[in-house]
Design an enzyme around this catalytic site. Sequence first.
Site, PDB file in Angstrom:
ATOM      1  N   ASP A  18       7.770  -4.504   8.792  1.00  0.00           N
ATOM      2  CA  ASP A  18       6.364  -4.870   8.614  1.00  0.00           C
ATOM      3  C   ASP A  18       6.059  -6.146   9.389  1.00  0.00           C
ATOM      4  O   ASP A  18       6.940  -6.975   9.603  1.00  0.00           O
ATOM      5  CB  ASP A  18       6.070  -5.083   7.121  1.00  0.00           C
ATOM      6  CG  ASP A  18       4.593  -4.931   6.782  1.00  0.00           C
ATOM      7  OD1 ASP A  18       4.244  -3.899   6.165  1.00  0.00           O
ATOM      8  OD2 ASP A  18       3.800  -5.824   7.132  1.00  0.00           O
ATOM      9  N   TYR A  35     -11.289   4.341  14.609  1.00  0.00           N
ATOM     10  CA  TYR A  35     -10.248   4.777  13.668  1.00  0.00           C
ATOM     11  C   TYR A  35     -10.336   6.272  13.402  1.00  0.00           C
ATOM     12  O   TYR A  35      -9.321   6.974  13.381  1.00  0.00           O
ATOM     13  CB  TYR A  35     -10.444   3.993  12.371  1.00  0.00           C
ATOM     14  CG  TYR A  35      -9.518   4.330  11.227  1.00  0.00           C
ATOM     15  CD1 TYR A  35      -8.269   3.717  11.120  1.00  0.00           C
ATOM     16  CD2 TYR A  35      -9.909   5.236  10.240  1.00  0.00           C
ATOM     17  CE1 TYR A  35      -7.430   4.014  10.057  1.00  0.00           C
ATOM     18  CE2 TYR A  35      -9.075   5.528   9.171  1.00  0.00           C
ATOM     19  CZ  TYR A  35      -7.838   4.912   9.084  1.00  0.00           C
ATOM     20  OH  TYR A  35      -7.007   5.212   8.025  1.00  0.00           O
ATOM     21  N   GLY A  77       0.790  -1.229   0.000  1.00  0.00           N
ATOM     22  CA  GLY A  77       0.000   0.000   0.000  1.00  0.00           C
ATOM     23  C   GLY A  77       0.822   1.278   0.000  1.00  0.00           C
ATOM     24  O   GLY A  77       1.797   1.424  -0.735  1.00  0.00           O
ATOM     25  N   ILE A  78       0.413   2.218   0.847  1.00  0.00           N
ATOM     26  CA  ILE A  78       1.045   3.539   0.908  1.00  0.00           C
ATOM     27  C   ILE A  78       2.520   3.409   1.310  1.00  0.00           C
ATOM     28  O   ILE A  78       3.395   4.065   0.741  1.00  0.00           O
ATOM     29  CB  ILE A  78       0.279   4.437   1.910  1.00  0.00           C
ATOM     30  CG1 ILE A  78      -1.147   4.697   1.392  1.00  0.00           C
ATOM     31  CG2 ILE A  78       1.018   5.750   2.134  1.00  0.00           C
ATOM     32  CD1 ILE A  78      -2.069   5.316   2.431  1.00  0.00           C
ATOM     33  N   ASP A 117       6.106  -5.977  14.956  1.00  0.00           N
ATOM     34  CA  ASP A 117       4.726  -5.715  15.357  1.00  0.00           C
ATOM     35  C   ASP A 117       4.789  -4.381  16.091  1.00  0.00           C
ATOM     36  O   ASP A 117       5.274  -4.311  17.223  1.00  0.00           O
ATOM     37  CB  ASP A 117       4.195  -6.827  16.267  1.00  0.00           C
ATOM     38  CG  ASP A 117       2.777  -6.520  16.747  1.00  0.00           C
ATOM     39  OD1 ASP A 117       2.243  -5.430  16.416  1.00  0.00           O
ATOM     40  OD2 ASP A 117       2.208  -7.363  17.464  1.00  0.00           O
ATOM     41  N   VAL A 118       4.316  -3.320  15.435  1.00  0.00           N
ATOM     42  CA  VAL A 118       4.489  -1.981  16.017  1.00  0.00           C
ATOM     43  C   VAL A 118       3.755  -1.823  17.354  1.00  0.00           C
ATOM     44  O   VAL A 118       4.058  -0.898  18.113  1.00  0.00           O
ATOM     45  CB  VAL A 118       4.059  -0.858  15.042  1.00  0.00           C
ATOM     46  CG1 VAL A 118       4.940  -0.828  13.810  1.00  0.00           C
ATOM     47  CG2 VAL A 118       2.582  -0.976  14.671  1.00  0.00           C
TER      48      VAL A 118
HETATM   49  N1  LIG Z   1      -5.603   3.177   1.767  1.00  0.00           N
HETATM   50  C1  LIG Z   1      -6.193   4.331   2.032  1.00  0.00           C
HETATM   51  O1  LIG Z   1      -7.066   4.817   1.274  1.00  0.00           O
HETATM   52  C2  LIG Z   1      -5.781   5.114   3.250  1.00  0.00           C
HETATM   53  C3  LIG Z   1      -6.192   6.425   3.346  1.00  0.00           C
HETATM   54  C4  LIG Z   1      -5.788   7.178   4.436  1.00  0.00           C
HETATM   55  C5  LIG Z   1      -5.014   6.603   5.424  1.00  0.00           C
HETATM   56  N2  LIG Z   1      -4.665   5.321   5.347  1.00  0.00           N
HETATM   57  C6  LIG Z   1      -3.853   4.778   6.433  1.00  0.00           C
HETATM   58  O2  LIG Z   1      -2.528   4.662   5.943  1.00  0.00           O
HETATM   59  C7  LIG Z   1      -1.893   3.537   6.547  1.00  0.00           C
HETATM   60  C8  LIG Z   1      -1.457   2.554   5.460  1.00  0.00           C
HETATM   61  O3  LIG Z   1      -2.590   2.160   4.728  1.00  0.00           O
HETATM   62  P1  LIG Z   1      -2.488   1.225   3.445  1.00  0.00           P
HETATM   63  O4  LIG Z   1      -3.675   1.482   2.619  1.00  0.00           O
HETATM   64  O5  LIG Z   1      -1.139   1.330   2.861  1.00  0.00           O
HETATM   65  O6  LIG Z   1      -2.694  -0.201   4.151  1.00  0.00           O
HETATM   66  P2  LIG Z   1      -2.095  -1.616   3.763  1.00  0.00           P
HETATM   67  O7  LIG Z   1      -2.953  -2.608   4.458  1.00  0.00           O
HETATM   68  O8  LIG Z   1      -1.873  -1.749   2.285  1.00  0.00           O
HETATM   69  O9  LIG Z   1      -0.648  -1.570   4.448  1.00  0.00           O
HETATM   70  C9  LIG Z   1      -0.512  -1.574   5.813  1.00  0.00           C
HETATM   71  C10 LIG Z   1       0.737  -2.356   6.164  1.00  0.00           C
HETATM   72  O10 LIG Z   1       0.867  -2.330   7.586  1.00  0.00           O
HETATM   73  C11 LIG Z   1       1.260  -3.622   8.007  1.00  0.00           C
HETATM   74  N3  LIG Z   1       0.857  -3.821   9.386  1.00  0.00           N
HETATM   75  C12 LIG Z   1      -0.387  -4.053   9.869  1.00  0.00           C
HETATM   76  N4  LIG Z   1      -0.337  -4.224  11.196  1.00  0.00           N
HETATM   77  C13 LIG Z   1       0.963  -4.092  11.555  1.00  0.00           C
HETATM   78  C14 LIG Z   1       1.653  -4.173  12.798  1.00  0.00           C
HETATM   79  N5  LIG Z   1       1.005  -4.457  13.935  1.00  0.00           N
HETATM   80  N6  LIG Z   1       2.982  -3.984  12.804  1.00  0.00           N
HETATM   81  C15 LIG Z   1       3.652  -3.723  11.655  1.00  0.00           C
HETATM   82  N7  LIG Z   1       3.050  -3.653  10.433  1.00  0.00           N
HETATM   83  C16 LIG Z   1       1.725  -3.833  10.410  1.00  0.00           C
HETATM   84  C17 LIG Z   1       0.573  -4.587   7.060  1.00  0.00           C
HETATM   85  O11 LIG Z   1       1.203  -5.866   7.041  1.00  0.00           O
HETATM   86  C18 LIG Z   1       0.680  -3.833   5.736  1.00  0.00           C
HETATM   87  O12 LIG Z   1       1.847  -4.184   5.033  1.00  0.00           O
HETATM   88  C19 LIG Z   1      -2.920   2.923   7.490  1.00  0.00           C
HETATM   89  O13 LIG Z   1      -2.727   3.470   8.770  1.00  0.00           O
HETATM   90  C20 LIG Z   1      -4.227   3.388   6.895  1.00  0.00           C
HETATM   91  O14 LIG Z   1      -5.236   3.396   7.861  1.00  0.00           O
HETATM   92  C21 LIG Z   1      -5.011   4.568   4.266  1.00  0.00           C
END
Ligand SMILES: NC(=O)c1ccc[n+]([C@@H]2O[C@H](COP(=O)([O-])OP(=O)(O)OC[C@H]3O[C@@H](n4cnc5c(N)ncnc54)[C@H](O)[C@@H]3O)[C@@H](O)[C@H]2O)c1
Length: 157
Positions: free
Chosen positions: A37, A151, A17-18, A59-60
Amino acid sequence: MGILDGRRALVTGGASGIGRAIVESYIAEGAAVVIADLDQLQAERAADELGASAAVRVDVANEESVRVSYARAVDALGHVDVLVNSAGIAEESELADMPLDMWRRTIDIDLTGTFLMCRAVVPAMVSAGEGRIINIASQLGIKGGVALSHYAGRRPG
Ligand SMILES: NC(=O)c1ccc[n+]([C@@H]2O[C@H](COP(=O)([O-])OP(=O)(O)OC[C@H]3O[C@@H](n4cnc5c(N)ncnc54)[C@H](O)[C@@H]3O)[C@@H](O)[C@H]2O)c1
């Protein structure tokens, strides 16, 4: 020449993701990056594909895991001068139906996890006299979100 030449970055949630997109653009701009991660396999795959310096499991939400993963990142990079907190989850449930463990998981990962990562990197940044921390949040924190009281804090409107 990239705008991040010489920078050493630790990106949580960098396996997808991001976070993964940030890893890719940081490397393109000259930074050395460690991906941290929960999903070790995906993190290693992303590191291989994108040319990251290392992938470490974290695990954060877990204090000891944060300590160990930060130490591994320092081993790989020498030091960390940029932290990106992109690890996060966003499970959906109406408040009245929300299991307590879903509430706790979200707070533990999204909020406490960000705190623990910041706390791990800040002392070295203060000693070095510089450092950058980028916390990925959401527009829903301002606008509110349906079925996301844990959230986003509130409903829209
Ligand atoms: N996707 C969107 O539209 C969006 C928009 C705004 C904000 N966000 C926020 O941005 C952040 C990233 O979102 P994303 O869409 O890339 O999500 P994603 O699910 O694609 O990526 C999140 C990553 O975090 C990792 N992760 C989860 N729990 C974890 C933990 N306990 N310790 C370490 N790593 C962990 C996952 O394995 C994954 O690789 C999140 O906080 C999400 O809420 C996302």
